[in-house]
Design an enzyme around this catalytic site. Structure first.
Site, mmCIF file in Angstrom:
data_model
loop_
_atom_site.group_PDB
_atom_site.id
_atom_site.type_symbol
_atom_site.label_atom_id
_atom_site.label_comp_id
_atom_site.label_asym_id
_atom_site.label_seq_id
_atom_site.Cartn_x
_atom_site.Cartn_y
_atom_site.Cartn_z
ATOM 1 N N GLN A 100 -0.552 -0.469 2.741
ATOM 2 C CA GLN A 100 -0.086 0.448 1.700
ATOM 3 C C GLN A 100 1.417 0.228 1.476
ATOM 4 O O GLN A 100 2.168 1.174 1.328
ATOM 5 C CB GLN A 100 -0.386 1.894 2.117
ATOM 6 C CG GLN A 100 -0.427 2.835 0.931
ATOM 7 C CD GLN A 100 -1.269 4.054 1.195
ATOM 8 O OE1 GLN A 100 -2.475 3.950 1.332
ATOM 9 N NE2 GLN A 100 -0.644 5.203 1.288
ATOM 10 N N ASP A 147 -6.671 -9.827 -5.375
ATOM 11 C CA ASP A 147 -6.689 -8.376 -5.595
ATOM 12 C C ASP A 147 -6.172 -8.100 -7.007
ATOM 13 O O ASP A 147 -5.019 -8.402 -7.308
ATOM 14 C CB ASP A 147 -5.792 -7.688 -4.548
ATOM 15 C CG ASP A 147 -5.779 -6.176 -4.695
ATOM 16 O OD1 ASP A 147 -6.505 -5.642 -5.572
ATOM 17 O OD2 ASP A 147 -5.043 -5.512 -3.934
ATOM 18 N N ASP A 159 -10.790 -0.748 -2.798
ATOM 19 C CA ASP A 159 -9.577 -0.302 -2.113
ATOM 20 C C ASP A 159 -9.225 1.085 -2.642
ATOM 21 O O ASP A 159 -9.740 2.099 -2.163
ATOM 22 C CB ASP A 159 -8.463 -1.333 -2.340
ATOM 23 C CG ASP A 159 -7.111 -0.908 -1.799
ATOM 24 O OD1 ASP A 159 -7.045 0.109 -1.082
ATOM 25 O OD2 ASP A 159 -6.102 -1.577 -2.101
ATOM 26 N N GLU A 165 -10.982 -8.219 -4.772
ATOM 27 C CA GLU A 165 -10.711 -6.787 -4.585
ATOM 28 C C GLU A 165 -10.339 -6.123 -5.905
ATOM 29 O O GLU A 165 -9.463 -6.622 -6.625
ATOM 30 C CB GLU A 165 -9.565 -6.643 -3.563
ATOM 31 C CG GLU A 165 -9.164 -5.220 -3.248
ATOM 32 C CD GLU A 165 -8.183 -5.173 -2.073
ATOM 33 O OE1 GLU A 165 -8.397 -5.897 -1.080
ATOM 34 O OE2 GLU A 165 -7.195 -4.414 -2.151
ATOM 35 N N LYS A 223 -2.113 -11.372 -5.603
ATOM 36 C CA LYS A 223 -2.242 -10.332 -6.613
ATOM 37 C C LYS A 223 -2.558 -10.980 -7.954
ATOM 38 O O LYS A 223 -1.855 -11.922 -8.381
ATOM 39 C CB LYS A 223 -0.937 -9.525 -6.707
ATOM 40 C CG LYS A 223 -0.721 -8.596 -5.509
ATOM 41 C CD LYS A 223 -1.743 -7.477 -5.437
ATOM 42 C CE LYS A 223 -1.318 -6.402 -4.461
ATOM 43 N NZ LYS A 223 -2.331 -5.341 -4.311
ATOM 44 N N LYS A 283 -7.113 1.560 5.036
ATOM 45 C CA LYS A 283 -5.662 1.707 5.164
ATOM 46 C C LYS A 283 -5.371 2.942 6.003
ATOM 47 O O LYS A 283 -5.706 4.066 5.597
ATOM 48 C CB LYS A 283 -5.017 1.830 3.779
ATOM 49 C CG LYS A 283 -5.134 0.544 2.965
ATOM 50 C CD LYS A 283 -4.440 0.656 1.628
ATOM 51 C CE LYS A 283 -4.467 -0.704 0.909
ATOM 52 N NZ LYS A 283 -3.949 -0.629 -0.465
HETATM 53 MG MG LIG Z 1 -5.635 -3.499 -3.032
#
Ligand SMILES: [Mg+2]
Length: 367
Positions: free
Chosen positions: A294, A191, A242, A217, A162, A266
């Site tokens: 998720q 991401d 996403d 992402e 992240k 997802k």
């Molecule tokens: Mg994402």
């Protein structure tokens, strides 16, 4: 076989450590267990994880829309006639987690009725997927320690990092430290959850390029239309949409507009039926997919691996299947486990899993 009732059970399971990222943070899994009952005694089950910071749903809204709108509409409908069910669900906008849970519970029923695992019904490509682990915001040394622990304990060698913090230096240092600690054989991708501007993202991508990252992402918002398009054009790796492309139509627009070159699927937001529509159009357009998470518990993770393992194109990349490891409990009679960096599709008809009534009793909030 007719639908006789749709039951919603709100429950809460605390995480052992909070998960933090650019668009929010999660301390407790406040989800809704959805059970679809039929007149032939079969019951399908699935999980609805509300994500207010992404889709606006809450535990109360999931329960409310199912009890007030979907259950009355669907009661009496053929449980195997998914096209009819989706036509009814389509009358209500939004509510992706609530709709997806119903869709996946119906696939569970279809699999049980046929004596086949849903993964076989969907495509039957493989019996397992490689696992990617997501590293949430933390101090660099704690993020590298977690990655090493995941590698040493579960054999995981693919990590989603992240990013999207300011200054970006912190995230870039984390990525560099991860590459040093994990070596060349680990796969790393990032991401941003829209945390950076397009220019900040472009500068970060230039530095990340030297670290051999494989995907980028949602680094900046897709609503910054021209900046995002410019960023995607210059990205050296597939650029994943996403939360900005959550329906088959948004996926089409995103790919054709140059807002992404790859798509995160997802099952918690597109179920199995619409996830297949997303996947097949990505195949047709030549866009790669990654099976996203998720912040799913074990039941949601089972749904992701059931779908991801079913097709060649959805299992090519590692799936994000490990967030359940941070939960302090779960609901399944047979807990799932990651070994040698892979997660197997549970054996058995339908989703191949059952809810443990005692565990559910411990976490449910409606009694
Ligand atoms: Mg994402």
């Amino acid at each position: 076989m007719k639908i006789t009732a749709i039951e919603t059970v709100p429950y809460a399971i605390p995480y052992t450590k909070p998960l933090r990222f650019a668009s929010g943070e999660v301390h407790t899994a406040e989800h809704v267990l959805v059970r679809v009952h039929t007149d032939e005694g079969l019951t399908g089950v699935a999980d609805a994880p509300p994500r207010p910071f992404t889709y606006g749903e809450t535990q109360a809204s999931v329960t409310g829309v199912i009890e007030k709108i979907f259950a009355p509409q669907l009661t009496g409908t053929n449980a195997l006639a998914r096209e009819q069910v989706h036509a009814l669900l389509h009358r209500t906008v939004g509510n992706p987690a609530a709709k997806s849970a119903i869709d996946m519970a119906l696939w569970d029923i279809a699999g049980q009725a046929l004596g086949l695992n849903v993964s076989t019904l969907l495509g039957g490509w493989s019996d397992r997927m490689r696992v990617a682990h997501m590293l949430g915001f933390d101090a660099p040394e704690r993020m590298t320690a977690e990655a090493e622990r995941m590698r040493d304990t579960y054999g995981i060698t693919v990590f989603k990092v992240k990013v999207g913090r300011r200054p970006a230096r912190l995230d870039l240092d984390v990525c560099r430290a991860l590459r040093e600690v994990l070596g060349a054989e680990a796969e790393l991708y990032v991401d941003g959850n829209r945390g950076w501007t397009a220019s900040e993202s472009a500068a970060a991508l230039r530095e990340l390029d030297g670290l051999g990252i494989t995907l980028a992402e949602e680094l900046c918002p897709a609503d910054d239309v021209l900046g995002r398009r410019r960023l995607v054009r210059q990205s050296p790796v597939p650029f994943v949409a996403d939360e900005s492309a959550t329906t088959p139509a948004e996926v089409t627009r995103s790919l054709l507009d140059g807002a992404a070159t790859a798509i995160s699927i997802k099952t918690a937001r597109t179920g199995f039926t619409h996830s297949q529509r997303v996947l097949f159009q990505c195949e047709g357009l030549g866009a790669e997919v990654v099976m996203g998470n998720q912040i799913d518990g074990q039941l949601g993770t089972v749904c992701t691996v059931v779908f991801g393992a079913a097709h060649a194109s959805s299992s090519r990349r590692a799936g994000e299947l490990s967030n359940f490891l941070d939960m302090s409990g779960d609901l399944l009679t047979e807990p799932i486990s990651i070994t040698d960096g892979t997660l197997a599709v549970p054996d058995g008809p339908g989703l191949g899993v059952a809810i443990d009534p005692e565990k559910l009793g411990r976490y449910r909030q409606d009694r």
